[in-house]
Motif scaffolding. Structure first.
Motif, mmCIF file in Angstrom:
data_model
loop_
_atom_site.group_PDB
_atom_site.id
_atom_site.type_symbol
_atom_site.label_atom_id
_atom_site.label_comp_id
_atom_site.label_asym_id
_atom_site.label_seq_id
_atom_site.Cartn_x
_atom_site.Cartn_y
_atom_site.Cartn_z
ATOM 1 N N GLY A 148 0.675 -1.291 -0.057
ATOM 2 C CA GLY A 148 -0.004 -0.116 0.226
ATOM 3 C C GLY A 148 0.885 1.531 0.022
ATOM 4 N N GLU A 149 2.149 1.103 0.224
ATOM 5 C CA GLU A 149 2.939 2.307 0.243
ATOM 6 C C GLU A 149 3.270 2.980 -1.281
ATOM 7 O OE1 GLU A 149 6.312 2.680 2.772
ATOM 8 O OE2 GLU A 149 5.556 1.155 4.082
ATOM 9 N N SER A 150 3.551 4.042 -1.267
ATOM 10 C CA SER A 150 3.988 4.830 -2.605
ATOM 11 C C SER A 150 5.371 4.433 -3.053
ATOM 12 C CB SER A 150 3.764 6.173 -2.615
ATOM 13 O OG SER A 150 4.044 6.879 -3.783
ATOM 14 N N VAL A 151 5.535 4.153 -4.274
ATOM 15 C CA VAL A 151 6.754 3.942 -4.796
ATOM 16 C C VAL A 151 7.009 4.903 -5.998
ATOM 17 C CG1 VAL A 151 8.638 2.586 -5.677
ATOM 18 C CG2 VAL A 151 7.299 1.974 -3.785
ATOM 19 N N ALA A 152 7.560 5.930 -6.088
ATOM 20 C CA ALA A 152 7.489 6.869 -7.079
ATOM 21 C C ALA A 152 6.094 7.070 -7.674
ATOM 22 C CB ALA A 152 8.525 6.274 -8.105
ATOM 23 N N GLY A 153 5.068 7.475 -6.497
ATOM 24 C CA GLY A 153 3.762 7.438 -6.894
ATOM 25 C C GLY A 153 2.857 6.333 -7.496
ATOM 26 N N ALA A 154 3.784 5.068 -7.442
ATOM 27 C CA ALA A 154 2.911 3.917 -7.949
ATOM 28 C C ALA A 154 2.465 3.144 -6.563
ATOM 29 C CB ALA A 154 3.952 3.024 -8.711
ATOM 30 N N GLU A 155 1.678 2.476 -6.506
ATOM 31 C CA GLU A 155 1.423 1.614 -5.217
ATOM 32 C C GLU A 155 1.946 0.221 -5.032
ATOM 33 O OE1 GLU A 155 -2.484 -0.488 -3.376
ATOM 34 O OE2 GLU A 155 -2.860 0.730 -5.156
ATOM 35 N N ALA A 156 2.703 0.005 -4.101
ATOM 36 C CA ALA A 156 3.346 -1.241 -3.782
ATOM 37 C C ALA A 156 2.257 -2.237 -3.328
ATOM 38 C CB ALA A 156 4.438 -1.116 -2.677
ATOM 39 N N VAL A 157 2.394 -3.600 -3.974
ATOM 40 C CA VAL A 157 1.288 -4.742 -3.771
ATOM 41 C C VAL A 157 2.134 -5.613 -3.638
ATOM 42 C CG1 VAL A 157 -0.745 -5.918 -4.818
ATOM 43 C CG2 VAL A 157 -0.316 -3.498 -5.575
ATOM 44 N N HIS A 158 2.049 -6.129 -2.200
ATOM 45 C CA HIS A 158 2.591 -7.377 -1.614
ATOM 46 C C HIS A 158 2.021 -8.622 -2.300
ATOM 47 C CE1 HIS A 158 4.129 -10.137 1.898
ATOM 48 N NE2 HIS A 158 5.100 -10.206 0.783
ATOM 49 N N THR A 159 2.980 -9.299 -2.894
ATOM 50 C CA THR A 159 2.470 -10.830 -3.886
ATOM 51 C C THR A 159 3.349 -11.823 -3.393
ATOM 52 O OG1 THR A 159 3.769 -9.738 -5.772
ATOM 53 C CG2 THR A 159 1.543 -9.319 -5.678
ATOM 54 N N PRO A 160 3.423 -12.198 -2.456
ATOM 55 C CA PRO A 160 4.210 -13.312 -1.954
ATOM 56 C C PRO A 160 3.888 -14.600 -2.484
ATOM 57 C CG PRO A 160 2.836 -12.901 -0.145
ATOM 58 C CD PRO A 160 2.568 -11.995 -1.071
ATOM 59 N N GLY A 161 4.879 -15.684 -2.240
ATOM 60 C CA GLY A 161 4.729 -16.787 -2.992
ATOM 61 C C GLY A 161 5.971 -17.247 -3.608
ATOM 62 N N HIS A 162 6.284 -16.668 -4.755
ATOM 63 C CA HIS A 162 7.714 -16.974 -5.465
ATOM 64 C C HIS A 162 8.696 -16.600 -4.579
ATOM 65 C CE1 HIS A 162 10.447 -17.728 -8.645
ATOM 66 N NE2 HIS A 162 10.911 -16.274 -8.688
ATOM 67 N N THR A 163 8.814 -15.413 -3.876
ATOM 68 C CA THR A 163 9.420 -14.955 -2.572
ATOM 69 C C THR A 163 8.645 -14.583 -1.523
ATOM 70 O OG1 THR A 163 10.052 -12.956 -3.239
ATOM 71 C CG2 THR A 163 11.490 -14.242 -4.276
ATOM 72 N N ALA A 164 9.080 -14.571 -0.422
ATOM 73 C CA ALA A 164 8.575 -14.086 0.745
ATOM 74 C C ALA A 164 8.159 -12.441 0.611
ATOM 75 C CB ALA A 164 9.400 -14.199 2.028
ATOM 76 N N GLY A 165 9.062 -11.736 -0.041
ATOM 77 C CA GLY A 165 8.728 -10.359 -0.126
ATOM 78 C C GLY A 165 8.372 -9.846 -1.540
ATOM 79 N N THR A 184 4.628 -17.764 -20.151
ATOM 80 C CA THR A 184 4.690 -19.000 -20.310
ATOM 81 C C THR A 184 5.244 -20.176 -19.704
ATOM 82 O OG1 THR A 184 6.977 -18.433 -20.995
ATOM 83 C CG2 THR A 184 5.459 -17.985 -22.866
ATOM 84 N N TYR A 185 5.226 -19.868 -18.299
ATOM 85 C CA TYR A 185 5.655 -21.060 -17.256
ATOM 86 C C TYR A 185 5.306 -20.344 -16.084
ATOM 87 C CZ TYR A 185 9.835 -18.302 -16.358
ATOM 88 O OH TYR A 185 10.532 -17.122 -16.062
ATOM 89 N N THR A 186 5.138 -21.509 -15.272
ATOM 90 C CA THR A 186 4.386 -20.941 -13.824
ATOM 91 C C THR A 186 5.924 -20.950 -13.004
ATOM 92 O OG1 THR A 186 4.622 -23.199 -13.065
ATOM 93 C CG2 THR A 186 2.647 -22.390 -13.852
ATOM 94 N N PRO A 187 5.978 -19.752 -12.155
ATOM 95 C CA PRO A 187 7.065 -19.596 -11.298
ATOM 96 C C PRO A 187 7.312 -20.668 -10.273
ATOM 97 C CG PRO A 187 5.185 -18.109 -10.659
ATOM 98 C CD PRO A 187 4.825 -18.712 -12.100
ATOM 99 N N ASN A 188 8.500 -21.007 -9.992
ATOM 100 C CA ASN A 188 8.755 -21.908 -8.873
ATOM 101 C C ASN A 188 8.398 -21.504 -7.632
ATOM 102 O OD1 ASN A 188 10.783 -22.943 -6.751
ATOM 103 N ND2 ASN A 188 10.429 -24.794 -8.264
ATOM 104 N N VAL A 189 7.539 -22.425 -6.608
ATOM 105 C CA VAL A 189 7.169 -22.131 -5.475
ATOM 106 C C VAL A 189 7.746 -23.226 -4.816
ATOM 107 C CG1 VAL A 189 4.961 -20.956 -5.977
ATOM 108 C CG2 VAL A 189 5.090 -23.180 -5.626
ATOM 109 N N GLY A 190 8.547 -22.762 -3.563
ATOM 110 C CA GLY A 190 9.052 -23.929 -2.589
ATOM 111 C C GLY A 190 10.595 -23.690 -2.712
ATOM 112 N N GLY A 191 11.236 -24.014 -3.753
ATOM 113 C CA GLY A 191 12.622 -23.919 -3.978
ATOM 114 C C GLY A 191 13.023 -22.510 -4.195
#
Length: 343
Positions: A148-165, A184-191
């Motif tokens: 929800g914070e602003s980054v150069a006027g853009a909104e930060a959206v936390h989207t964890p799963g591929h990495t924690a942050g 074209t492929y699914t991001p790895n989750v877990g490793g």
């Protein structure tokens, strides 16, 4: 909704996943995911910035969607050259801000996870020894942001799963999704980030939230989804691709459970149930290096997900072992996430 100019710089064959995408938002002085370290990516980046009309000395903010070196590797160099702010989500920021120390902690954590997944010691050693340091500074200034914070006027959206942050950025009608949704492929989750205890559940929650907010349902306030820009490749159809990714994980969960014995049946080594590593070998075949880490983590994430939903049972610790649960697995990836229930 206002329109934001987004220009893409492609780092050809910059990573095993294919070309990385750097995004330039000239009107905001913002660069997202500058790319991997090294002189060739730096030349690609600076030439692309000049072509986009944002020379290095005009950059105010460098944002990185996640800590992986193919996205963050050249970010400290760019931020220093531009005297710009370097931004990551607070959960990933330390892995760039304190790179050298965090890398040692990560290798120790990776090794512990791999052994818990049943990966043989020799393979663990090969994975750790093959994880060579990236040519990044041992430490550098990083600003940590939250959802929800602003980054150069853009909104930060936390989207964890591929990495924690993992971080997405919403700039008017443009959503820069990093590796959360790829074309074209699914991001790895877990490793891909061994800090996550429930990587697949976390990732599916992220997909649900992206669809809920940006899916373009006719009944929502925003009838059209924003243009989505992924960390690899040029663009992605967000709602359609998320449906495909859900289907993939439904199938992968079914395959992982199908590789398990029934309760009370021993495996070939006489133990009650295989490890995630054994299931990974069943699913993916022979693996080495980074592929062994990603494969073991993927199998572990799907087995843990199945166990948490009552369709597999953990029957061992250190290493983890699993058997099928006593109820029947029925997965419907549908249009609104994985749903589980007895037949």
């Amino acid at each position: 909704m206002s329109s934001t100019t987004v220009q893409r710089i492609a780092h050809t064959a910059a990573s095993p996943e294919g070309e990385n995408s750097t995004y330039v938002l000239p009107d905001r002085g913002l660069v997202v995911d500058p790319g991997p370290p090294g002189e060739a990516p730096w030349e690609t980046l600076t030439n692309g910035l000049a072509a986009a009309g944002l020379p290095v000395d005009a950059i105010g903010t460098v944002a990185v969607t996640h800590w992986h070196a193919d996205h963050a590797g050249v970010a400290p160099r760019l931020a220093a050259a531009a005297d710009a702010e370097l931004v990551l989500h607070e959960n990933d920021a330390p892995l760039v801000a304190d790179y050298a120390a965090e890398r040692e902690r990560r290798l120790d954590r990776d090794a512990r996870r791999l052994r818990a997944w049943g990966v043989p010691d020799a393979t663990v050693a090969d994975i750790v020894d093959g994880d060579t340091p990236s040519p990044m500074p041992d430490a550098c200034p990083v600003s940590a942001v939250t959802d929800g914070e602003s980054v150069a006027g853009a909104e930060a959206v936390h989207t964890p799963g591929h990495t924690a942050g993992h971080l997405a950025l919403l700039a008017d009608d443009a959503l820069l999704v990093g590796d959360a949704v790829l074309p074209t492929y699914t991001p790895n989750v877990g490793g891909s980030d061994t800090r996550l205890d429930a990587a697949l559940s976390t990732y599916l929650d992220t997909l649900d939230e992206l669809v809920e907010r940006f899916g373009g349902d006719t009944g929502s306030e925003a009838a059209a989804p924003p243009d989505a820009y992924p960390g690899h490749g040029p663009t992605v159809d967000l709602p359609d691709r998320i449906r495909t990714i859900r289907d993939h994980h439904a199938d992968r969960t079914l395959d992982a459970v199908a590789a398990l014995p029934d309760p009370g049946d021993n495996t070939d080594d006489g133990e009650p149930g295989p490890t995630p590593w054994a299931v990974a070998n069943d699913l993916f075949g022979e693996m080495a290096g980074i592929h062994a880490k990603m494969g073991a983590g993927e199998a572990a994430a799907h087995l843990a997900f199945a166990a948490d939903h009552g369709f597999a049972e953990r029957v061992g610790e250190a290493p983890d072992r699993y058997v099928r649960a006593r109820r029947t697995l029925d997965i419907d990836s549908g249009g609104d996430g994985l749903r589980f229930g007895p037949l």
